[in-house]
Design an enzyme around this catalytic site. Structure first.
Site, PDB file in Angstrom:
ATOM      1  CG  ASN A  95     -27.891 -13.451  27.632  1.00 60.97           C
ATOM      2  OD1 ASN A  95     -27.957 -14.622  27.290  1.00 60.97           O
ATOM      3  ND2 ASN A  95     -26.731 -12.837  27.868  1.00 60.97           N
ATOM      4  CB  SER A 147     -30.050 -23.574  31.168  1.00 60.03           C
ATOM      5  OG  SER A 147     -29.098 -24.618  31.195  1.00 60.03           O
ATOM      6  CE1 TYR A 160     -26.856 -21.379  35.033  1.00 63.19           C
ATOM      7  CE2 TYR A 160     -27.193 -23.540  34.063  1.00 63.19           C
ATOM      8  CZ  TYR A 160     -27.054 -22.177  33.923  1.00 63.19           C
ATOM      9  OH  TYR A 160     -27.122 -21.606  32.673  1.00 63.19           O
ATOM     10  CE  LYS A 164     -29.942 -19.793  33.514  1.00 64.33           C
ATOM     11  NZ  LYS A 164     -30.222 -18.468  32.894  1.00 64.33           N
ATOM     12  CB  THR A 192     -22.650 -27.588  27.416  1.00 66.05           C
ATOM     13  OG1 THR A 192     -23.272 -28.353  28.455  1.00 66.05           O
ATOM     14  CG2 THR A 192     -21.345 -27.011  27.937  1.00 66.05           C
TER      15      THR A 192
END
Length: 265
Positions: A95, A147, A160, A164, A192
């Site tokens: 995580n 994500s 980002y 991911k 989000t």
């Protein structure tokens, strides 16, 4: 590396009842935010949970170890301590991660290296170190926190999203590599979420209230995802009863990836 031991009994199979009774889990980034919610959910299901985090103060776990996932030696030492003190490892939840903003023009190479080192290689280091213990488990599972940025193009999230996207592809590759060893590998894709990191982003915006409203509006159900909702998806993927679920991801995003709704009045 330093660590604080909790009250968990040593030896897999000596924990309480529940869907995770008798199992030992490792949760990286488990001291706060989504990681803390995952830790609480697994413990509520009967697991004994070891948290690996850079700062473990306040972590509610059976074993809390301070470890930097960019340091392979520290990771291996932490995993070895989990096995020694809790008797094995059945579940790994990768995580821990960091965020990044901007287009491809906005971050120098050193920032790309830093984010990929945490979000991708950190996952590799922890999983690699845990594999020998997972191979000894009858209910081995790895769950990676991915994500919505891996499956939808979001503005100002180039770095980002790249990290991911790699996590999502790596999840499938790991599932293919380790299925024959009895290790299931899956991912959860939050939208989000209402986490400390998002809170810091909102606080830094010129108009935090307007920015929050915009983030809520882009998710079809009209609000931020809660950490507890993500934790429930992780629990499903880690649950030994779901042994046919591997190499896949669960979106917890209010329908953001799949739905195309008319604007609300």
């Amino acid at each position: 590396m330093s660590g604080e031991a909790g009250t968990g009994q040593a030896g897999t199979g000596q924990a309480g009842t529940g869907q995770f009774g008798g199992l030992v889990a490792v949760v990286t980034g488990g001291a706060s935010g989504i990681g803390a919610a995952i830790t609480a959910r697994l413990r509520a299901g009967g697991a004994r949970v070891a948290v690996l985090d850079r700062a473990v103060e306040g972590a509610e776990a059976d074993l809390a170890l301070s470890a930097d996932i960019t340091d392979d030696e520290a990771v291996r030492a932490a995993i070895a301590r989990v096995v020694d003190e809790l008797g094995g490892i059945d579940i790994v939840v990768n995580n821990a991660g960091i965020g990044a903003q901007g287009t491809i023009e906005d971050n120098p190479d050193v920032e790309w290296t830093r984010v990929l080192d945490v979000n991708v290689l950190g996952l590799v280091r922890v999983s690699r170190a845990a594999l020998p213990a997972l191979r000894r488990s009858a209910h081995a599972a790895i769950v990676n926190t991915c994500s919505i940025a891996a499956t939808a193009g979001l503005p100002q999230r180039a770095l980002y999203s790249a990290s991911k996207g790699a996590v999502l592809a790596l999840t499938r590759a790991m599932a293919a590599d380790h299925l024959a060893e009895g290790i299931r590998v899956n991912a959860v894709n939050p939208g989000t979420a209402d986490t400390p990191w998002v809170g810091r982003l909102l606080d830094s915006a010129p108009d935090p209230a307007a920015e929050r409203a915009a983030l809520e509006a882009r998710q079809p159900h009209g609000r931020l995802v809660s950490a507890a909702e993500v934790a429930e998806a992780v629990a499903y993927l880690a649950d030994p009863r779901n042994g046919s679920t591997t190499g896949t991801s669960i979106a917890v995003d209010g329908g953001m990836h799949e739905l195309r709704l008319r604007p609300r009045n």
